[in-house]
Design a protein around this motif. Structure first.
Motif, PDB file in Angstrom:
ATOM      1  N   UNK A   1      50.308  12.342  32.625  1.00  0.00           N
ATOM      2  CA  UNK A   1      51.065  13.024  31.578  1.00  0.00           C
ATOM      3  C   UNK A   1      50.390  13.004  30.221  1.00  0.00           C
ATOM      4  N   UNK A   2      49.498  12.033  30.001  1.00  0.00           N
ATOM      5  CA  UNK A   2      48.919  11.871  28.662  1.00  0.00           C
ATOM      6  C   UNK A   2      47.504  12.436  28.600  1.00  0.00           C
ATOM      7  N   UNK A   3      47.381  13.678  28.093  1.00  0.00           N
ATOM      8  CA  UNK A   3      46.053  14.307  27.996  1.00  0.00           C
ATOM      9  C   UNK A   3      45.237  13.751  26.839  1.00  0.00           C
ATOM     10  N   UNK A   4      45.812  12.842  26.057  1.00  0.00           N
ATOM     11  CA  UNK A   4      45.051  12.167  24.998  1.00  0.00           C
ATOM     12  C   UNK A   4      44.314  10.940  25.521  1.00  0.00           C
ATOM     13  N   UNK A   5      44.591  10.563  26.760  1.00  0.00           N
ATOM     14  CA  UNK A   5      44.071   9.303  27.278  1.00  0.00           C
ATOM     15  C   UNK A   5      43.136   9.559  28.457  1.00  0.00           C
ATOM     16  N   UNK A   6      41.829   9.450  28.194  1.00  0.00           N
ATOM     17  CA  UNK A   6      40.794   9.485  29.230  1.00  0.00           C
ATOM     18  C   UNK A   6      40.732  10.798  30.000  1.00  0.00           C
ATOM     19  N   UNK A   7      41.128  11.895  29.370  1.00  0.00           N
ATOM     20  CA  UNK A   7      40.825  13.208  29.933  1.00  0.00           C
ATOM     21  C   UNK A   7      39.434  13.583  29.427  1.00  0.00           C
ATOM     22  N   UNK A   8      38.512  13.829  30.357  1.00  0.00           N
ATOM     23  CA  UNK A   8      37.118  14.058  29.994  1.00  0.00           C
ATOM     24  C   UNK A   8      36.986  15.212  28.991  1.00  0.00           C
ATOM     25  N   UNK A   9      36.293  14.939  27.867  1.00  0.00           N
ATOM     26  CA  UNK A   9      36.006  15.958  26.873  1.00  0.00           C
ATOM     27  C   UNK A   9      37.152  16.311  25.956  1.00  0.00           C
ATOM     28  N   UNK A  10      38.270  15.600  26.061  1.00  0.00           N
ATOM     29  CA  UNK A  10      39.451  15.918  25.244  1.00  0.00           C
ATOM     30  C   UNK A  10      39.709  14.786  24.257  1.00  0.00           C
ATOM     31  N   UNK A  11      39.893  15.132  22.983  1.00  0.00           N
ATOM     32  CA  UNK A  11      40.237  14.137  21.966  1.00  0.00           C
ATOM     33  C   UNK A  11      41.448  14.621  21.189  1.00  0.00           C
ATOM     34  N   UNK A  12      42.263  13.663  20.759  1.00  0.00           N
ATOM     35  CA  UNK A  12      43.483  13.988  20.022  1.00  0.00           C
ATOM     36  C   UNK A  12      43.455  13.407  18.623  1.00  0.00           C
ATOM     37  N   UNK A  13      44.222  14.009  17.760  1.00  0.00           N
ATOM     38  CA  UNK A  13      44.400  13.470  16.409  1.00  0.00           C
ATOM     39  C   UNK A  13      45.219  12.175  16.517  1.00  0.00           C
ATOM     40  N   UNK A  14      44.728  11.052  15.946  1.00  0.00           N
ATOM     41  CA  UNK A  14      45.433   9.778  16.124  1.00  0.00           C
ATOM     42  C   UNK A  14      46.804   9.742  15.456  1.00  0.00           C
ATOM     43  N   UNK A  15      47.033  10.619  14.513  1.00  0.00           N
ATOM     44  CA  UNK A  15      48.315  10.636  13.806  1.00  0.00           C
ATOM     45  C   UNK A  15      49.330  11.544  14.483  1.00  0.00           C
ATOM     46  N   UNK A  16      48.927  12.782  14.763  1.00  0.00           N
ATOM     47  CA  UNK A  16      49.861  13.754  15.327  1.00  0.00           C
ATOM     48  C   UNK A  16      49.880  13.747  16.853  1.00  0.00           C
ATOM     49  N   UNK A  17      48.806  13.185  17.475  1.00  0.00           N
ATOM     50  CA  UNK A  17      48.646  13.175  18.934  1.00  0.00           C
ATOM     51  C   UNK A  17      48.576  14.581  19.516  1.00  0.00           C
ATOM     52  N   UNK A  18      48.224  15.534  18.674  1.00  0.00           N
ATOM     53  CA  UNK A  18      47.933  16.886  19.157  1.00  0.00           C
ATOM     54  C   UNK A  18      46.455  16.973  19.517  1.00  0.00           C
ATOM     55  N   UNK A  19      46.119  17.830  20.462  1.00  0.00           N
ATOM     56  CA  UNK A  19      44.725  17.977  20.862  1.00  0.00           C
ATOM     57  C   UNK A  19      43.923  18.563  19.708  1.00  0.00           C
ATOM     58  N   UNK A  20      42.841  17.851  19.319  1.00  0.00           N
ATOM     59  CA  UNK A  20      42.018  18.264  18.178  1.00  0.00           C
ATOM     60  C   UNK A  20      40.651  18.777  18.610  1.00  0.00           C
ATOM     61  N   UNK A  21      40.082  18.194  19.665  1.00  0.00           N
ATOM     62  CA  UNK A  21      38.719  18.552  20.057  1.00  0.00           C
ATOM     63  C   UNK A  21      38.616  18.731  21.565  1.00  0.00           C
ATOM     64  N   UNK A  22      37.923  19.787  21.961  1.00  0.00           N
ATOM     65  CA  UNK A  22      37.500  19.970  23.349  1.00  0.00           C
ATOM     66  C   UNK A  22      35.984  20.042  23.331  1.00  0.00           C
ATOM     67  N   UNK A  23      35.350  19.090  24.003  1.00  0.00           N
ATOM     68  CA  UNK A  23      33.887  18.994  23.984  1.00  0.00           C
ATOM     69  C   UNK A  23      33.370  18.923  25.419  1.00  0.00           C
ATOM     70  N   UNK A  24      33.029  20.079  25.961  1.00  0.00           N
ATOM     71  CA  UNK A  24      32.534  20.174  27.334  1.00  0.00           C
ATOM     72  C   UNK A  24      31.135  20.780  27.299  1.00  0.00           C
ATOM     73  N   UNK A  25      30.131  19.951  27.554  1.00  0.00           N
ATOM     74  CA  UNK A  25      28.733  20.394  27.537  1.00  0.00           C
ATOM     75  C   UNK A  25      28.130  20.286  28.925  1.00  0.00           C
ATOM     76  N   UNK A  26      27.451  21.342  29.337  1.00  0.00           N
ATOM     77  CA  UNK A  26      26.819  21.348  30.648  1.00  0.00           C
ATOM     78  C   UNK A  26      25.490  20.619  30.687  1.00  0.00           C
ATOM     79  N   UNK A  27      24.977  20.272  29.501  1.00  0.00           N
ATOM     80  CA  UNK A  27      23.766  19.457  29.405  1.00  0.00           C
ATOM     81  C   UNK A  27      24.107  18.257  28.540  1.00  0.00           C
TER      82      UNK A  27
END
Length: 364
Positions: free
Chosen positions: A50-76
């Motif tokens: 249920x928690x996409x802020x916790x250990x979802x590969x390439x996903x980071x959340x804002x520590x205050x709002x817990x909204x998704x802030x960054x998606x970082x998926x690199x093929x290299x």
């Protein structure tokens, strides 16, 4: 004791819910993931729970709002996942418009996957907090969204090495915070906007290997932070604005492989530029005799033009010239002696009308 344990468990559940991502963000991510197929590395195996802020590969959340802030998926990547697989990534599918439901998204990187197709979702320009768009190295088609200028916080726009077409949007010049623009290796056509100089924060403008036509806008010289300008391998015409040689931090100027005509502005010879490539154009006239101690060139390539006259003697006053190529022109006369000519090879001077002296044949 039982009631105490019940309360503790309830509190833990409430805290966990408060600190996890909202269900709407999670649903948007899963919809985004459903449009992609990556079968070699298993990068989406961690996208569960249920928690996409916790250990979802390439996903980071804002520590205050817990909204998704960054998606970082690199093929290299140097991530252990890639090292273990002994391969770079390959992904097919498309970038789903569901990405636009992540209202607090700040950074979107979906780079170097080689097989992702489709267009850049136009709704991406409705994300007010977006600072980075990095979609390099895919097979995206279509055009850059026409309303890209709405992203007032955008600092990086990298869509290089795709199959994009269309014009550079007029609104792009409204991106007053943009620092890095990379459109290389696409099929973008039309003119560079005349008001390109509005991008006052820009430090790198990489537009090579497209189908751009028309003149180099004079307004580019207004971008006082610009250090790297690459317009090579397009279909640009007209003359080089002399004001480019008066820019304070411009260090690299690549204009090779266009249809640029006219003479070389003398200001380029004693500017801050240290990599200058004007090869494979239709430049005429003489090499300006305006070198001085401010002239410092790691590379100066003037080959494959229509230059005439002799190599100017003032070039010997340059502080440094590492690589010089004036081949395939109509130059004549004796090659100056001493530095930098004592370390250059004959190939730097061949295919001219009547150049002579070391490293070519002696003058008669």
């Amino acid at each position: 004791m039982g009631s105490f344990m019940y309360i503790a468990i309830l509190l833990a559940a409430i805290i966990s819910t408060v600190h996890s991502c909202p269900p709407s963000d999670r649903a948007a991510l899963l919809s985004f993931r459903a449009a992609l197929n990556e079968s070699h590395l298993g990068i989406f195996n961690s996208w569960k729970g249920n928690d996409c802020c916790h250990e979802w590969y390439g996903v980071s959340c804002d520590p205050t709002t817990h909204r998704i802030a960054d998606i970082n998926l690199r093929g290299e990547s140097e991530d252990p996942l890639f090292e273990k697989a002994h391969r770079t990534g390959y992904m097919t599918g498309t970038i789903s418009p569901s990405i636009c439901k992540l209202e607090r998204l700040s950074s979107l990187t979906i780079a170097d996957w080689k097989g992702i197709t489709g267009s850049i979702p136009s709704c991406i320009t409705s994300l007010p907090f977006l600072r980075i768009i990095d979609l390099v190295g895919n097979k995206l088609t279509g055009s850059i969204p026409s309303t890209i200028g709405r992203l007032s916080r955008l600092t990086v726009l990298n869509v290089a090495e795709n199959q994009l077409t269309g014009y550079i949007p007029r609104s792009l010049t409204n991106l007053s915070s943009l620092m890095h623009l990379d459109l290389r290796n696409n099929g973008i056509y039309g003119n560079i906007p005349t008001n390109f100089g509005k991008l006052r924060m820009l430090s790198r403008a990489l537009l090579s290997r497209n189908k751009l036509t028309g003149p180099i806008p004079y307004s580019i010289s207004y971008i006082y932070r610009l250090s790297d300008l690459d317009l090579s391998l397009n279909k640009l015409s007209g003359t080089i604005p002399p004001s480019l040689g008066k820019m304070h931090v411009l260090a690299t100027l690549n204009l090779d492989g266009n249809h640029i005509s006219g003479t070389i502005p003398p200001s380029l010879m004693n500017s801050r530029i240290n990599i200058l490539n004007l090869s494979k154009n239709a430049m005429e006239g003489y090499i300006p005799d305006s070198f001085d101690e401010k002239s410092y060139f790691m590379v100066m390539d003037l080959s494959y033009n229509k230059l005439k006259g002799s190599i100017p003697k003032s070039i010997s006053s340059a502080t440094f010239i590492g690589h010089l190529d004036v081949s395939h022109n109509h130059l004549c006369g004796q090659i100056p002696e001493g530095s930098p000519f004592d370390h250059l090879e004959a190939s730097s001077f061949t295919y001219n009308d009547c150049l002579c002296g070391k490293p070519l044949k002696p003058c008669r």
